[in-house]
Design an enzyme around this catalytic site. Structure first.
Site, PDB file in Angstrom:
ATOM      1  CB  ILE A  88      -0.807  -0.143   1.467  1.00 34.29           C
ATOM      2  CG1 ILE A  88      -1.799  -1.320   1.590  1.00 34.29           C
ATOM      3  CG2 ILE A  88      -2.173   1.018   0.881  1.00 34.29           C
ATOM      4  CD1 ILE A  88      -2.805  -1.332  -0.154  1.00 34.29           C
ATOM      5  CG  ASP A 111       9.923   0.421   4.647  1.00 32.51           C
ATOM      6  OD1 ASP A 111      10.191  -0.681   5.262  1.00 32.51           O
ATOM      7  OD2 ASP A 111       8.225   0.035   4.556  1.00 32.51           O
ATOM      8  CB  ILE A 128      -2.839   2.555   6.279  1.00 31.78           C
ATOM      9  CG1 ILE A 128      -3.298   3.415   5.137  1.00 31.78           C
ATOM     10  CG2 ILE A 128      -3.869   1.130   5.152  1.00 31.78           C
ATOM     11  CD1 ILE A 128      -2.300   4.340   4.496  1.00 31.78           C
ATOM     12  CB  SER A 129      -7.339   0.517  10.814  1.00 28.07           C
ATOM     13  OG  SER A 129      -6.964  -0.358  11.577  1.00 28.07           O
ATOM     14  CE  LYS A 187      -6.631 -10.444   8.079  1.00 28.54           C
ATOM     15  NZ  LYS A 187      -6.933  -9.605   6.752  1.00 28.54           N
ATOM     16  CB  VAL A 225      -4.142  -5.313  -0.573  1.00 31.44           C
ATOM     17  CG1 VAL A 225      -3.702  -4.713  -1.948  1.00 31.44           C
ATOM     18  CG2 VAL A 225      -5.139  -4.391   0.416  1.00 31.44           C
ATOM     19  CB  VAL A 237      -4.545 -15.576  -0.247  1.00 35.04           C
ATOM     20  CG1 VAL A 237      -5.849 -15.043  -1.310  1.00 35.04           C
ATOM     21  CG2 VAL A 237      -4.945 -16.994  -0.324  1.00 35.04           C
TER      22      VAL A 237
END
Length: 511
Positions: free
Chosen positions: A165, A185, A276-277, A280, A318, A325
């Protein structure tokens, strides 16, 4: 030149032709037909057109019959030796596309007209149908001129900039008239990759910084030097089973890291902070989900005392993101299978990476501070069906070529995800795909203090840290996890707390 033309002519004449059906007898279908027959590198034989419009059935284009889709089955494919069906209709529905995918034949798709080269279709642009095409909803598109003004001249910091994202947010924000992008990052290789992508695209108004959001001094020095005016916080640990075994790490990044970053943004009077959550975080059953919910709660508390507008975005899985997956299934198909699935009935909401980033930017633009935005992700997708479709899209058969193996739910994993918690409902916005969640009221002073205490306790790697999380988040109930044993204890704790609270109230009222 003459030699090259002669070579192409002879090559075209003697190579075997590819027998093709064109799905769609409209303008796009005719353009595709012309592109195929005029292609000199590969020879195509157009066997028939297919169209959903019954009025066209039985008619012909350049002598080629238009058939109803009901006539196209495996017997037709085999008897007419069809090599490929090319879908030219943008509006083909999910069921029609799925019926084609179920056939033992290659299915390809023509790109939208706006993506054609100089208004003309090139045969090379015809690509195999992707799993995204089977989501059963139109792609989410945002065309909001307010975004141009929102980001103009801003210095925007993105954490998790090397992630799925985060990197897409970087690419999309780089297209605006921003002052500078600050890419943060701790993954140096991923950060290097996104840096090279930007340079290749001619984007130079950015700075890439290797840093850890858990390092308060380092984050403070970045804010002091670059003075960001907006923050998009995408850095997080997201793998449910791994975090179930490492609550210490999950809290350290997802809660304390968010807290440090949000506190710093508030201290430097950043205009907007977009967190950004994940879905879940809704009625969490896992450590990961609970930590994201706690981060949401902390941000809501901080909003009450800060000039910064804190905005939360919440969405589901996403497609194609790191560790999701789809890449796993692709790898398993390449290795000859089987595809591993935790439960036959498991479902998930999906959107593409560009869609997710677009909606985050849009929600960030419309946010006034304190909102939790949730996205309309269409219908949830059954992962078992997704796995079967991926096998078919690879040109293989299920279960003959590749089987699906059920492995059992993993610790903390849900059968289905939710976008709203108990007691939550929604408010609409001017964008039909974005809603505002009306969350339950918090005791902001008390909750903020408890989260701060939990972050301090976590430094000592306390064994009871999950128990403390459950006390703080009433809806957090573990699933298929060792931490289920804490749920009864928490219920007893809450009952005792309520009894003591009632006694205190009676004492005061008698006084």
């Amino acid at each position: 030149m003459l030699f090259k033309m002669a070579y192409n002519y002879l090559k075209c004449k003697y190579i075997s032709s590819k027998r093709v059906l064109i799905y769609g007898a409209g303008d796009s279908g005719i353009v595709t037909y012309n592109a195929l027959i005029s292609n000199v590198r590969e020879k195509f034989e157009i066997v028939a057109f297919i169209d959903d419009n019954s009025r066209k059935n039985g008619k012909s284009i350049n002598g080629i019959l238009i058939l109803s889709k009901n006539k196209i089955d495996q017997d037709y494919i085999d008897s007419h030796r069809i090599d490929e069906i090319i879908v030219t209709s943008e509006n083909i529905n999910k069921d029609s596309l799925l019926s084609l995918v179920s056939l033992q034949v290659k299915i390809t798709k023509v790109p939208p007209i706006e993506n054609w080269m100089n208004g003309e279709l090139n045969v090379k642009q015809i690509k195999q149908v992707q799993i995204e095409d089977l989501l059963g909803r139109a792609p989410i598109k945002i065309d909001n001129p307010n975004l141009i003004n929102e980001f103009k001249g801003e210095t925007i910091l993105i954490t998790g900039a090397a992630g799925s994202i985060g990197s897409e947010l970087v690419k999309q924000l780089a297209g605006f008239d921003i002052k500078e992008l600050i890419l943060v990052d701790q993954a140096e290789s991923g950060l290097y990759d996104i840096q090279q992508d930007l340079i290749r695209d001619g984007k130079h108004r950015f700075t890439a910084i290797v840093a850890d959001i858990r390092d308060g001094l380092r984050i403070d020095s970045i804010f002091q030097e670059y003075k960001p005016t907006m923050v998009f916080h995408a850095a997080a640990y997201k793998h449910v089973p791994l975090m179930e075994k490492s609550p210490y790490e999950a809290i350290k990044i997802n809660v304390n890291g968010t807290k440090l970053l949000a506190d710093t943004a508030s201290r430097y009077n950043v205009k907007k902070f977009v967190f950004i959550s994940t879905d879940k975080a809704v009625n969490p059953t896992s450590v990961m989900g609970a930590t994201k919910r706690m981060a949401e709660m902390y941000i809501s508390c901080l909003q009450k005392e800060s000039k910064t507008k804190f905005i939360t975005t919440r969405f589901g899985n996403v497609l194609g993101s790191n560790g999701s997956v789809i890449p796993l299934f692709k790898k398993q198909i390449e290795n000859g299978g089987p595809l591993t699935l935790t439960h036959k009935e498991i479902t998930r909401y999906f959107m593409t990476i560009p869609e997710a980033a677009q909606l985050v930017l849009e929600a960030g633009t419309m946010g006034k501070g304190g909102e939790i935005f949730i996205f309309d992700m269409g219908e949830s997708v059954k992962i078992y069906d997704l796995a079967k479709n991926m096998i078919k899209l690879s040109g293989l058969s299920f279960p003959e070529d590749i089987d699906i193996q059920i492995t059992g739910l993993r610790p903390g994993e849900k059968l289905y995800e939710e976008l709203l918690a108990n007691g939550e409902n929604t408010l609409s916005t001017y964008h039909k795909k974005i809603m505002i969640s009306k969350t339950r009221e918090l005791d902001y002073v008390s909750v903020k203090h408890e989260i701060e205490e939990l972050c301090i306790t976590n430094r000592f790697q306390s064994n009871n840290i999950v128990m403390k999380m459950k006390r703080l988040i009433p809806e957090y109930k573990s699933n298929n996890s060792d931490y289920e044993r804490f749920d009864k204890k928490v219920q007893i704790y809450k009952k005792v707390k309520d009894i003591l609270h009632d006694k205190t109230d009676k004492t005061y009222s008698n006084a």
